[in-house]
Design a protein around this motif. Structure first.
Motif, PDB file in Angstrom:
ATOM      1  N   SER A   1       0.865  -1.194   0.000  1.00 46.88           N
ATOM      2  CA  SER A   1       0.000   0.000   0.000  1.00 46.88           C
ATOM      3  C   SER A   1       0.898   1.240   0.000  1.00 46.88           C
ATOM      4  O   SER A   1       2.061   1.184   0.427  1.00 46.88           O
ATOM      5  CB  SER A   1      -0.845  -0.002   1.281  1.00 46.88           C
ATOM      6  N   ALA A   2       0.320   2.353  -0.452  1.00 47.15           N
ATOM      7  CA  ALA A   2       1.088   3.619  -0.443  1.00 47.15           C
ATOM      8  C   ALA A   2       1.501   3.941   0.992  1.00 47.15           C
ATOM      9  O   ALA A   2       2.619   4.371   1.266  1.00 47.15           O
ATOM     10  CB  ALA A   2       0.234   4.730  -1.023  1.00 47.15           C
ATOM     11  N   LYS A   3       0.614   3.589   1.925  1.00 51.39           N
ATOM     12  CA  LYS A   3       0.868   3.880   3.363  1.00 51.39           C
ATOM     13  C   LYS A   3       2.152   3.181   3.838  1.00 51.39           C
ATOM     14  O   LYS A   3       2.898   3.698   4.664  1.00 51.39           O
ATOM     15  CB  LYS A   3      -0.348   3.356   4.156  1.00 51.39           C
ATOM     16  N   SER A   4       2.400   1.990   3.256  1.00 56.37           N
ATOM     17  CA  SER A   4       3.548   1.196   3.746  1.00 56.37           C
ATOM     18  C   SER A   4       4.890   1.814   3.332  1.00 56.37           C
ATOM     19  O   SER A   4       5.944   1.373   3.765  1.00 56.37           O
ATOM     20  CB  SER A   4       3.452  -0.234   3.220  1.00 56.37           C
ATOM     21  N   HIS A   5       4.813   2.832   2.476  1.00 57.83           N
ATOM     22  CA  HIS A   5       6.060   3.508   2.057  1.00 57.83           C
ATOM     23  C   HIS A   5       6.219   4.882   2.725  1.00 57.83           C
ATOM     24  O   HIS A   5       7.209   5.562   2.506  1.00 57.83           O
ATOM     25  CB  HIS A   5       6.069   3.708   0.538  1.00 57.83           C
ATOM     26  N   LYS A   6       5.246   5.254   3.561  1.00 54.96           N
ATOM     27  CA  LYS A   6       5.294   6.605   4.174  1.00 54.96           C
ATOM     28  C   LYS A   6       6.243   6.569   5.369  1.00 54.96           C
ATOM     29  O   LYS A   6       5.998   5.841   6.334  1.00 54.96           O
ATOM     30  CB  LYS A   6       3.895   7.021   4.632  1.00 54.96           C
ATOM     31  N   MET A   7       7.347   7.335   5.301  1.00 60.39           N
ATOM     32  CA  MET A   7       8.367   7.255   6.334  1.00 60.39           C
ATOM     33  C   MET A   7       8.705   8.631   6.890  1.00 60.39           C
ATOM     34  O   MET A   7       8.341   9.646   6.304  1.00 60.39           O
ATOM     35  CB  MET A   7       9.637   6.615   5.748  1.00 60.39           C
ATOM     36  N   SER A   8       9.426   8.616   8.013  1.00 61.05           N
ATOM     37  CA  SER A   8       9.894   9.891   8.589  1.00 61.05           C
ATOM     38  C   SER A   8      11.318   9.734   9.062  1.00 61.05           C
ATOM     39  O   SER A   8      11.663   8.702   9.646  1.00 61.05           O
ATOM     40  CB  SER A   8       9.053  10.284   9.810  1.00 61.05           C
ATOM     41  N   LEU A   9      12.111  10.747   8.792  1.00 66.04           N
ATOM     42  CA  LEU A   9      13.463  10.816   9.352  1.00 66.04           C
ATOM     43  C   LEU A   9      13.331  11.631  10.643  1.00 66.04           C
ATOM     44  O   LEU A   9      12.913  12.780  10.616  1.00 66.04           O
ATOM     45  CB  LEU A   9      14.391  11.513   8.362  1.00 66.04           C
ATOM     46  N   VAL A  10      13.622  10.992  11.774  1.00 69.13           N
ATOM     47  CA  VAL A  10      13.376  11.627  13.085  1.00 69.13           C
ATOM     48  C   VAL A  10      14.729  12.010  13.689  1.00 69.13           C
ATOM     49  O   VAL A  10      15.588  11.140  13.893  1.00 69.13           O
ATOM     50  CB  VAL A  10      12.611  10.655  14.008  1.00 69.13           C
ATOM     51  N   TYR A  11      14.895  13.322  13.933  1.00 71.06           N
ATOM     52  CA  TYR A  11      16.216  13.826  14.341  1.00 71.06           C
ATOM     53  C   TYR A  11      16.461  13.670  15.834  1.00 71.06           C
ATOM     54  O   TYR A  11      17.601  13.488  16.261  1.00 71.06           O
ATOM     55  CB  TYR A  11      16.343  15.308  13.966  1.00 71.06           C
ATOM     56  N   HIS A  12      15.394  13.780  16.644  1.00 69.73           N
ATOM     57  CA  HIS A  12      15.623  13.649  18.092  1.00 69.73           C
ATOM     58  C   HIS A  12      14.357  13.106  18.737  1.00 69.73           C
ATOM     59  O   HIS A  12      13.316  12.997  18.099  1.00 69.73           O
ATOM     60  CB  HIS A  12      16.032  14.994  18.708  1.00 69.73           C
ATOM     61  N   ARG A  13      14.455  12.788  20.047  1.00 66.76           N
ATOM     62  CA  ARG A  13      13.398  12.068  20.745  1.00 66.76           C
ATOM     63  C   ARG A  13      12.047  12.754  20.642  1.00 66.76           C
ATOM     64  O   ARG A  13      11.013  12.127  20.429  1.00 66.76           O
ATOM     65  CB  ARG A  13      13.822  11.915  22.221  1.00 66.76           C
ATOM     66  N   ALA A  14      12.039  14.085  20.722  1.00 67.36           N
ATOM     67  CA  ALA A  14      10.761  14.827  20.683  1.00 67.36           C
ATOM     68  C   ALA A  14      10.049  14.543  19.363  1.00 67.36           C
ATOM     69  O   ALA A  14       8.819  14.517  19.290  1.00 67.36           O
ATOM     70  CB  ALA A  14      11.032  16.319  20.839  1.00 67.36           C
ATOM     71  N   GLY A  15      10.822  14.273  18.324  1.00 65.61           N
ATOM     72  CA  GLY A  15      10.212  14.029  17.008  1.00 65.61           C
ATOM     73  C   GLY A  15       9.447  12.725  16.940  1.00 65.61           C
ATOM     74  O   GLY A  15       8.690  12.481  15.993  1.00 65.61           O
ATOM     75  N   LEU A  16       9.636  11.860  17.964  1.00 66.85           N
ATOM     76  CA  LEU A  16       8.941  10.552  17.941  1.00 66.85           C
ATOM     77  C   LEU A  16       7.470  10.696  18.306  1.00 66.85           C
ATOM     78  O   LEU A  16       6.634   9.898  17.896  1.00 66.85           O
ATOM     79  CB  LEU A  16       9.597   9.590  18.957  1.00 66.85           C
ATOM     80  N   LEU A  17       7.150  11.753  19.052  1.00 65.91           N
ATOM     81  CA  LEU A  17       5.834  11.786  19.715  1.00 65.91           C
ATOM     82  C   LEU A  17       4.679  11.851  18.738  1.00 65.91           C
ATOM     83  O   LEU A  17       3.585  11.425  19.051  1.00 65.91           O
ATOM     84  CB  LEU A  17       5.801  12.948  20.717  1.00 65.91           C
ATOM     85  N   LYS A  18       4.909  12.349  17.498  1.00 67.64           N
ATOM     86  CA  LYS A  18       3.748  12.456  16.591  1.00 67.64           C
ATOM     87  C   LYS A  18       3.645  11.248  15.661  1.00 67.64           C
ATOM     88  O   LYS A  18       2.816  11.217  14.769  1.00 67.64           O
ATOM     89  CB  LYS A  18       3.832  13.754  15.781  1.00 67.64           C
ATOM     90  N   LEU A  19       4.482  10.239  15.879  1.00 72.15           N
ATOM     91  CA  LEU A  19       4.435   9.056  14.999  1.00 72.15           C
ATOM     92  C   LEU A  19       3.262   8.155  15.352  1.00 72.15           C
ATOM     93  O   LEU A  19       2.774   8.165  16.476  1.00 72.15           O
ATOM     94  CB  LEU A  19       5.738   8.264  15.133  1.00 72.15           C
ATOM     95  N   LYS A  20       2.821   7.346  14.382  1.00 70.70           N
ATOM     96  CA  LYS A  20       1.673   6.458  14.596  1.00 70.70           C
ATOM     97  C   LYS A  20       2.115   4.983  14.459  1.00 70.70           C
ATOM     98  O   LYS A  20       2.306   4.507  13.344  1.00 70.70           O
ATOM     99  CB  LYS A  20       0.557   6.768  13.570  1.00 70.70           C
ATOM    100  N   PRO A  21       2.276   4.276  15.582  1.00 68.45           N
ATOM    101  CA  PRO A  21       2.612   2.836  15.529  1.00 68.45           C
ATOM    102  C   PRO A  21       1.480   2.054  14.853  1.00 68.45           C
ATOM    103  O   PRO A  21       0.386   2.598  14.686  1.00 68.45           O
ATOM    104  CB  PRO A  21       2.722   2.438  17.016  1.00 68.45           C
TER     105      PRO A  21
END
Ligand SMILES: Nc1ncnc2c1ncn2[C@@H]1O[C@H](COP(=O)(O)OP(=O)(O)OP(=O)(O)O)[C@@H](O)[C@H]1O
Ligand SMILES: O=P(O)(O)O[C@H]1[C@H](OP(=O)(O)O)[C@@H](OP(=O)(O)O)[C@@H](O)[C@@H](O)[C@@H]1OP(=O)(O)O
Ligand SMILES: [Mg+2]
Ligand SMILES: [Mg+2]
Length: 347
Positions: free
Chosen positions: A149-169
């Motif tokens: 799916s297109a969703k399975s290719h959606k990625m983020s480069l996260v620079y520091h810990r605070a950047g993790l908080l908006k991710l969706k497991p």
């Protein structure tokens, strides 16, 4: 002159994949070599279609997998490229790379592995220092499921810990490795191996990482449009000077993955560690990728089909010789299928 036997390869592909892969150039070359590429209608029972000398597929869904399983039971000698149970491993980004970690391939100078990574199933874990603490930033957040799916290719480069908080497991957090902005994509078609270079994410300097936005979203940066099939033009436009990895390393990894995964059609993405020029990381493995972007894909795939159907024909012949009850009859599959196995790396 003996009539040459013809073979039928049935294919089950989604419309977009059929359009990109089943090109007239492939159909025509296969036909010249005795192979008829025939579409399988996935809306009708497979059992009333055929007969086929090989079934090729990249199609999702429990219904299709059940049909294929039944068809395989009724046609035990039919090559199915590839068995759904074997493909399944690549639909999860943890099991996908586990097979790389289990490869034992001694190399003279080079070493390889996978980046450190953890799986995150719920948001709580994203703020849990213990769970994420072991990873070194920046990390890439990748969807855990790689299901096409297109969703399975959606990625983020996260620079520091605070950047993790908006991710969706559910997702995988994989350490980002600086690799000079070039990724090596290694296409595997049976015994054939072809490495090409592709544009990748640029290196990340850690100096001002704390002042940047927490993360950067992206998708499929290494994919190229098919009109750029002429790799030379493409590389010139991107100035991808990086030297190719040693061919022996790539072919050893390809062979190891083929045997371990029991798959004929896949590619893997490998990057060179900028900090240690002889260490490599495999970061992604894809089932039945975009072969039409590979130079000479028509010849490579037609040779592969010929190998598969000739092997099946020889086995069927061997079986019927066994049933020949003494009248030793050697079935000569006189097809004009043939071709050479080749190992290439674009230099
Ligand atoms: N650990 C890593 N370190 C550095 N760069 C990475 C890493 N993982 C991914 N990348 C970059 O992100 C891109 C996409 O990652 P990946 O190949 O895992 O995603 P994908 O959606 O499965 O891509 P594909 O289209 O090849 O299936 C890679 O081509 C590379 O440029
Ligand atoms: O068609 P394309 O050329 O984009 O091929 C891409 C293919 O898409 P498609 O199989 O759905 O077409 C992708 O499959 P899913 O992960 O989405 O299942 C994946 O295999 C990519 O790695 C391929 O790009 P490549 O690695 O060859 O550059
Ligand atoms: Mg990739
Ligand atoms: Mg992928």
């Amino acid at each position: 002159m003996e009539e040459s036997q013809r073979f039928t390869v049935g294919y089950a592909l989604a419309p977009k994949k059929k359009q990109s892969f089943i090109q007239p150039s492939l159909v025509n070359l296969a036909c010249e070599r005795g192979i008829d590429l025939v579409p399988i209608d996935t809306d009708r029972p497979l059992s009333v279609q055929g007969p086929f000398d090989c079934v090729l597929h990249k199609f999702y869904g429990e219904e299709w997998k059940a049909q294929l399983r039944d068809y395989a039971v009724k046609n035990p000698s039919l090559p199915i490229i590839d068995p759904p149970d074997a493909i399944e491993r690549l639909h999860n980004r943890i099991s996908m790379l586990q097979v790389v970690s289990e490869l034992e391939i001694p190399q003279e100078k080079e070493t390889f592995g996978i980046p450190s990574q953890i799986v995150v199933y719920d948001s709580m874990a994203l703020s849990d220092y213990g769970a994420v603490g072991a990873l070194r930033f920046p990390v890439i957040a990748k969807p855990l499921v790689a299901d096409g799916s297109a969703k399975s290719h959606k990625m983020s480069l996260v620079y520091h810990r605070a950047g993790l908080l908006k991710l969706k497991p559910p997702l995988v957090l994989q350490e980002f490795v600086n690799h000079g902005g070039v990724i090596f994509k290694v296409y595997v078609v049976g015994d054939y191996v072809k490495c090409v270079k592709r544009k990748s994410l640029p290196d990340v300097s850690l100096e001002n990482v704390d002042s940047t936005e927490g993360s950067l979203s992206f998708s499929q940066v290494s994919n190229m449009t098919t009109q750029n099939r002429n790799n030379e033009e493409y590389y010139e436009s991107l100035h991808l000077e990086a030297e190719m990895p040693p061919l022996s390393l790539l072919t050893d990894i390809a062979r190891g993955l083929r045997q371990a995964m029991r798959l004929h059609l896949f590619n893997f993405d490998i990057i060179r560690d900028s900090k240690a020029g002889n260490h490599y990381y495999v970061i992604d493995i894809n089932y039945f990728p975009g072969y039409a972007k590979m130079p000479s894909y028509e010849t490579v795939l037609t040779d592969f089909f010929c190998d598969i159907v000739n092997k099946k024909s020889a086995e069927d012949g061997a079986d019927s010789t066994v049933e020949g009850k003494g009248n030793e009859m050697k079935l000569l599959s006189s097809t004009y299928c043939g071709g050479t196995k080749d190992v290439e790396s674009e230099r």
